[in-house]
Design an enzyme around this catalytic site. Structure first.
Site, PDB file in Angstrom:
ATOM      1  N   LYS A   8       5.112   4.015  -1.697  1.00 47.31           N
ATOM      2  CA  LYS A   8       4.779   4.894  -2.011  1.00 47.31           C
ATOM      3  C   LYS A   8       5.976   6.108  -0.968  1.00 47.31           C
ATOM      4  O   LYS A   8       6.225   7.221  -1.705  1.00 47.31           O
ATOM      5  CB  LYS A   8       3.430   5.346  -1.775  1.00 47.31           C
ATOM      6  CG  LYS A   8       2.631   4.914  -3.016  1.00 47.31           C
ATOM      7  CD  LYS A   8       2.352   4.718  -3.821  1.00 47.31           C
ATOM      8  CE  LYS A   8       1.630   4.557  -4.760  1.00 47.31           C
ATOM      9  NZ  LYS A   8       0.919   3.272  -4.640  1.00 47.31           N
TER      10      LYS A   8
ATOM     11  N   GLU B 225      -2.169  12.916  -6.904  1.00 49.71           N
ATOM     12  CA  GLU B 225      -3.310  12.296  -8.061  1.00 49.71           C
ATOM     13  C   GLU B 225      -2.829  11.179  -6.546  1.00 49.71           C
ATOM     14  O   GLU B 225      -2.231  10.559  -6.426  1.00 49.71           O
ATOM     15  CB  GLU B 225      -3.572  11.890  -8.910  1.00 49.71           C
ATOM     16  CG  GLU B 225      -2.173  10.495  -9.028  1.00 49.71           C
ATOM     17  CD  GLU B 225      -0.470  10.643  -9.001  1.00 49.71           C
ATOM     18  OE1 GLU B 225      -0.188  12.139  -8.603  1.00 49.71           O
ATOM     19  OE2 GLU B 225       0.130  10.416  -8.659  1.00 49.71           O
TER      20      GLU B 225
ATOM     21  N   SER C 286       3.974  -4.960  -2.138  1.00 53.09           N
ATOM     22  CA  SER C 286       4.520  -3.464  -2.045  1.00 53.09           C
ATOM     23  C   SER C 286       3.897  -2.354  -0.923  1.00 53.09           C
ATOM     24  O   SER C 286       3.810  -1.218  -0.648  1.00 53.09           O
ATOM     25  CB  SER C 286       4.021  -2.788  -3.467  1.00 53.09           C
ATOM     26  OG  SER C 286       2.607  -3.178  -3.118  1.00 53.09           O
TER      27      SER C 286
HETATM   28  C1  LIG Z   1      -0.275   2.027  -5.750  1.00 51.97           C
HETATM   29  C2  LIG Z   1       0.549   1.019  -4.943  1.00 51.97           C
HETATM   30  C3  LIG Z   1       0.672   0.414  -6.238  1.00 51.97           C
HETATM   31  C4  LIG Z   1       0.533   0.691  -7.504  1.00 51.97           C
HETATM   32  O1  LIG Z   1       1.577   1.610  -7.846  1.00 51.97           O
HETATM   33  P1  LIG Z   1       2.963   1.363  -8.678  1.00 51.97           P
HETATM   34  O2  LIG Z   1       3.157   2.247  -9.305  1.00 51.97           O
HETATM   35  O3  LIG Z   1       2.501   0.661 -10.034  1.00 51.97           O
HETATM   36  O4  LIG Z   1       4.005   0.403  -7.424  1.00 51.97           O
HETATM   37  C5  LIG Z   1       1.069  -1.600  -5.873  1.00 51.97           C
HETATM   38  N1  LIG Z   1       0.824  -1.553  -4.139  1.00 51.97           N
HETATM   39  C6  LIG Z   1       0.535  -0.383  -3.587  1.00 51.97           C
HETATM   40  C7  LIG Z   1       0.162  -1.133  -2.398  1.00 51.97           C
HETATM   41  C8  LIG Z   1      -0.262   1.164  -4.100  1.00 51.97           C
HETATM   42  O5  LIG Z   1      -0.085   1.873  -3.109  1.00 51.97           O
END
Ligand SMILES: *Cc1c(COP(=O)(O)O)cnc(C)c1O
Length: 389
Positions: A84, A106, A372
């Protein structure tokens, strides 16, 4: 910068927001060509954020699986603990360039709220984060982080009290305060120019994967996997790889796996409609009312998906699948014990797909999984659920 992805995308918004979206699209077109803006983005991404993140060979996990070699793109090591950061930093700099004094956002898992609060603090912008009360309850550490970073967290008690409702409240705020305020949208969703702008900021992930895989084995990955909520880490991973021969796989939340359960699989189990300013795949009933979603991973718990994924789904360039809550939890524990890494429950969905796929592929193949985020925010939930069989 495309506004439409085939029949998907667009900007279905009230008239009051049209000038702000146009202003944003123009500012972004100018900023991406401005070497000063890019230098500032790169400097902060590098020194403050910790980019580039490693492409890490998960040796123990690969050995256990006995097939393809699994590599992890370590976005969990980025400042704030998730991908993010890339988007929050980009949009924060853009908001400052536009002379805005106030950021709103949000958040579902809280990771985007934390990233926005960090950027707000760094760039001296007032920051307000909307969050469903269900999510506030299950992601307490992130609520505390946002507050310590100086942001105001506004609880949203409407609807399912999760991400969808937080977006509605943020849009309402933006309509009222559009002159002073930038809406720092957290995924590759919403009206144009958000989906393409967020994809641009997140594409640093895929560009680094390509550079790192070329350095490590002289070509792109054979398979590349990312989880899909709104779809920003996935689109950032996929974009630079679209023209290579890598197989791309997006993993949506399958939910509890009971018969008839929708999870949050908008592409797998939804159909096209309009929500939050975009035309895309949605989980909706016959009348077009949005259906409640459920997932162990709050960051995936969303009834829509970015419009570019809708097109990639229809064209077949990306294969979209699901992992259930149980598979994600098992993947969480497996990665913890084999590699000493606690992944976010969202990312665990992508790891689950690698665990299914690797044993079916030869040892000469390489799978890259975008990790992620890190799992610190999920520890309470993981403990509550125990280790599933
Ligand atoms: C917010 C989040 C996601 C999902 O959001 P995407 O916009 O689909 O990437 C995935 N993994 C983590 C660690 C997140 O914080």
């Amino acid at each position: 910068m495309p506004e439409w992805y085939g029949p998907y995308g667009g900007a279905y918004v009230p008239e009051t927001l049209v000038p702000a979206l146009e202003e944003l699209a123009t500012a972004w077109t100018e900023a991406r060509r401005d070497p000063g803006f890019r230098r500032e983005f790169q400097r902060l991404a590098h020194d403050w954020g910790g980019r580039p993140t490693p492409l890490y060979f998960a040796e123990n996990l690969s050995r256990e699986l006995g097939g393809a070699q699994v590599y992890l793109k370590r976005e969990d090591l980025l400042h704030g603990g998730a991908h993010k950061f890339n988007n929050a930093l980009g949009q924060g700099l853009l908001a400052r360039r536009l002379g805005k004094t106030r950021l709103i956002a949000e958040t579902g898992a809280g990771q985007h709220g934390v990233a926005t609060a960090m950027v707000g603090a760094k760039l001296s912008l007032e920051t307000i984060v909307y969050m469903g009360t269900v999510d506030m309850e299950r992601q307490k550490p992130n609520v505390l982080r946002m507050r310590l970073l100086g942001a105001t967290v506004r609880p949203v008690d409407q609807g399912t009290r999760t991400l969808k409702d937080a977006i509605n409240e943020a849009l309402r705020d933006w309509i009222t305060n559009v002159r002073s305020t930038h809406y720092l949208l957290g995924s590759a969703v919403g009206p144009h120019p958000f989906p393409s702008m967020v994809a641009d900021f997140q594409s640093v992930i895929g560009r680094e994967i390509l550079r790192q895989s070329r350095a490590l084995w002289g070509g792109p990955p054979d398979v590349t996997i990312a989880c899909v909520g709104g779809g920003s880490n996935a689109i950032g991973t996929f974009h630079p790889l679209l023209r290579t021969r890598t197989q791309l796989v997006g993993v949506e939340a399958g939910g509890d796996g009971r018969r008839g359960s929708l999870g949050a699989a908008s592409l797998g189990r939804g159909r096209p409609g309009v929500l939050h300013g975009m035309r895309t795949y949605l989980l909706q009933d016959r009348e077009g009312q949005i259906l409640p979603t459920e997932s162990v991973a709050p960051g995936l718990d969303y009834a829509g998906v970015g419009p570019e994924h809708a097109r990639l789904h229809d064209s077949g360039r990306v294969r979209y699948t699901t992992a259930s809550d149980r598979e994600a939890l098992r993947a969480f524990h497996r990665l913890a014990r084999t590699e000493g890494i606690l992944p976010a429950l969202e990312s665990s969905h992508a790891v689950a797909e690698a665990i299914r796929l690797a044993p079916t592929l030869p040892k000469t193949q390489r799978i890259v999984v975008t990790l992620s985020g890190r799992g610190d925010k999920d520890l309470e939930e993981v403990e509550r659920r125990g280790v599933p069989r």
